[in-house]
Design a protein around this motif. Structure first.
Motif, PDB file in Angstrom:
ATOM      1  N   ASP A 136       0.803  -1.212   0.000  1.00  0.00           N
ATOM      2  CA  ASP A 136       0.000   0.000   0.000  1.00  0.00           C
ATOM      3  C   ASP A 136       0.840   1.268   0.000  1.00  0.00           C
ATOM      4  O   ASP A 136       0.302   2.369  -0.073  1.00  0.00           O
ATOM      5  CB  ASP A 136      -0.961   0.015   1.193  1.00  0.00           C
ATOM      6  CG  ASP A 136      -0.258  -0.259   2.514  1.00  0.00           C
ATOM      7  OD1 ASP A 136       0.912  -0.654   2.495  1.00  0.00           O
ATOM      8  OD2 ASP A 136      -0.887  -0.075   3.576  1.00  0.00           O
ATOM      9  N   PHE A 137       2.158   1.154   0.110  1.00  0.00           N
ATOM     10  CA  PHE A 137       3.057   2.300  -0.053  1.00  0.00           C
ATOM     11  C   PHE A 137       4.425   1.771  -0.474  1.00  0.00           C
ATOM     12  O   PHE A 137       4.721   0.585  -0.311  1.00  0.00           O
ATOM     13  CB  PHE A 137       3.159   3.142   1.227  1.00  0.00           C
ATOM     14  CG  PHE A 137       3.687   2.404   2.427  1.00  0.00           C
ATOM     15  CD1 PHE A 137       5.037   2.388   2.721  1.00  0.00           C
ATOM     16  CD2 PHE A 137       2.810   1.722   3.260  1.00  0.00           C
ATOM     17  CE1 PHE A 137       5.507   1.711   3.826  1.00  0.00           C
ATOM     18  CE2 PHE A 137       3.279   1.049   4.374  1.00  0.00           C
ATOM     19  CZ  PHE A 137       4.639   1.039   4.648  1.00  0.00           C
ATOM     20  N   SER A 138       5.228   2.655  -1.041  1.00  0.00           N
ATOM     21  CA  SER A 138       6.473   2.233  -1.687  1.00  0.00           C
ATOM     22  C   SER A 138       7.607   2.017  -0.695  1.00  0.00           C
ATOM     23  O   SER A 138       7.585   2.511   0.438  1.00  0.00           O
ATOM     24  CB  SER A 138       6.898   3.274  -2.723  1.00  0.00           C
ATOM     25  OG  SER A 138       7.270   4.485  -2.076  1.00  0.00           O
ATOM     26  N   VAL A 139       8.608   1.292  -1.156  1.00  0.00           N
ATOM     27  CA  VAL A 139       9.823   1.091  -0.375  1.00  0.00           C
ATOM     28  C   VAL A 139      10.521   2.424  -0.146  1.00  0.00           C
ATOM     29  O   VAL A 139      11.068   2.680   0.933  1.00  0.00           O
ATOM     30  CB  VAL A 139      10.763   0.099  -1.091  1.00  0.00           C
ATOM     31  CG1 VAL A 139      12.093  -0.008  -0.350  1.00  0.00           C
ATOM     32  CG2 VAL A 139      10.108  -1.271  -1.215  1.00  0.00           C
ATOM     33  N   ALA A 140      10.500   3.287  -1.176  1.00  0.00           N
ATOM     34  CA  ALA A 140      11.151   4.598  -1.057  1.00  0.00           C
ATOM     35  C   ALA A 140      10.505   5.424   0.043  1.00  0.00           C
ATOM     36  O   ALA A 140      11.207   6.088   0.823  1.00  0.00           O
ATOM     37  CB  ALA A 140      11.070   5.344  -2.391  1.00  0.00           C
ATOM     38  N   ALA A 141       9.179   5.403   0.141  1.00  0.00           N
ATOM     39  CA  ALA A 141       8.481   6.161   1.185  1.00  0.00           C
ATOM     40  C   ALA A 141       8.848   5.628   2.566  1.00  0.00           C
ATOM     41  O   ALA A 141       9.042   6.406   3.511  1.00  0.00           O
ATOM     42  CB  ALA A 141       6.969   6.086   0.977  1.00  0.00           C
ATOM     43  N   PHE A 142       8.963   4.319   2.687  1.00  0.00           N
ATOM     44  CA  PHE A 142       9.346   3.721   3.971  1.00  0.00           C
ATOM     45  C   PHE A 142      10.778   4.109   4.326  1.00  0.00           C
ATOM     46  O   PHE A 142      11.080   4.403   5.491  1.00  0.00           O
ATOM     47  CB  PHE A 142       9.214   2.204   3.896  1.00  0.00           C
ATOM     48  CG  PHE A 142       9.524   1.499   5.190  1.00  0.00           C
ATOM     49  CD1 PHE A 142       8.636   1.544   6.247  1.00  0.00           C
ATOM     50  CD2 PHE A 142      10.701   0.789   5.339  1.00  0.00           C
ATOM     51  CE1 PHE A 142       8.911   0.894   7.446  1.00  0.00           C
ATOM     52  CE2 PHE A 142      10.991   0.131   6.528  1.00  0.00           C
ATOM     53  CZ  PHE A 142      10.096   0.187   7.581  1.00  0.00           C
TER      54      PHE A 142
END
Length: 291
Positions: A136-142
């Motif tokens: 539900d969200f990207s690796v980059a955002a994490f």
């Protein structure tokens, strides 16, 4: 602790938990850079009435860039790019893990066995959460979000160098030191015209969220927290911060309908459990100096 001070500690934790929800709402109208800049501009208003604390400019800037700018800008970017609010509130509190690790490296504070166990438990929880990234969200955002607890930890250690300064005055000037580069970043990344348009067309809801973030969550809450740390041992005060992710997650589920899968929920609870072990452990002992 006195009942009134227990109430204040719980109130601060609730305010900080709700601040994640307010950030998410404000980010619907403002860029992460501009929202964070406005937050600290509002919190810096007391600088008009209080003198700069007896802290050198390099130290003041170093604390501000880590404890405030780095921590909250990373949070804003991550939330704006899809990281759920409740999960963000848990990840940010993992700063306890990094604070202990950095203190061991920089100040040679040897963690106790209990703290080491807490670090291991929290790390397992972070790995469990990492296993849910990409759905539900990207690796980059994490990855951007993980900058927040690291910056938080660095700021905690840098703040030790400012012992003796009045908390309210210090935090007001730290906010000012963060607001100036953030506004510059907003103008460069967004452009002057879009920035002006966002400022002049903000809704009453967005303005209310900014006032809460700057005036209540940053200025008042940090001041109250500083007073508690001044009057009581840290071991009595800091555990109340464990309420923040619970408040943030509950508020997010109510306001945004945020849900958690089994693995992510287990990871979040594991991180909180590890943090609880770390915070409730005895104070670490400094390593003996060698000749």
């Amino acid at each position: 602790m006195k009942p009134a001070d227990v109430f204040i500690a719980v109130l601060v934790a609730v305010i900080w938990g709700l601040a994640f929800v307010a950030s998410r709402i404000a980010l619907d109208e403002l860029s992460p850079e501009l929202m964070t800049a406005l937050r600290f501009s509002i919190a810096a208003i007391p600088c008009l009435f209080v003198r700069r604390p007896d802290v050198s400019w390099p130290l003041l800037i170093a604390i501000s860039l880590s404890l405030f700018l780095g921590q909250f800008l990373a949070q804003a970017f991550a939330i704006a790019h899809g990281v759920p609010v409740g999960l963000s509130s848990v990840i940010v509190q993992s700063q306890a893990l990094f604070t202990i690790a950095f203190a061991a490296l920089v100040f040679r504070e040897l963690p106790t066995r209990t703290q080491t166990a807490g670090v291991a438990i929290a790390t397992i929880g972070l790995l469990m959460i990492a296993g849910t990234v990409g759905y539900d969200f990207s690796v980059a955002a994490f990855a951007v979000l993980m900058i927040s607890p690291v910056s938080f930890a660095v700021g905690n250690l840098a703040l030790r160098r400012a012992q003796g300064a009045r908390m309210f005055d210090l935090f007001a000037w730290l906010c000012l030191a963060a607001a100036v580069p953030l506004f510059t970043l907003a103008l460069v990344s967004n452009g002057p015209q879009p920035t002006w348009h966002a400022l002049t067309h903000i809704s009453l809801t967005g303005l209310a969220c900014l006032l809460f973030l700057g005036g209540v969550s940053t200025s008042i809450a940090y001041w109250l927290w500083g007073r508690l740390l001044r009057d009581y041992p840290a071991a009595q005060v800091v555990p109340f911060a464990l309420l923040v992710p619970f408040v943030g997650s509950a508020a997010s589920s109510i306001v945004f309908g945020e849900t958690f899968g089994r693995l992510r929920l287990a990871g979040m609870l594991t991180v909180i459990g590890g943090i609880a072990v770390m915070l409730l452990a005895k104070r670490p002992q400094a390593l003996p100096k060698t000749a």
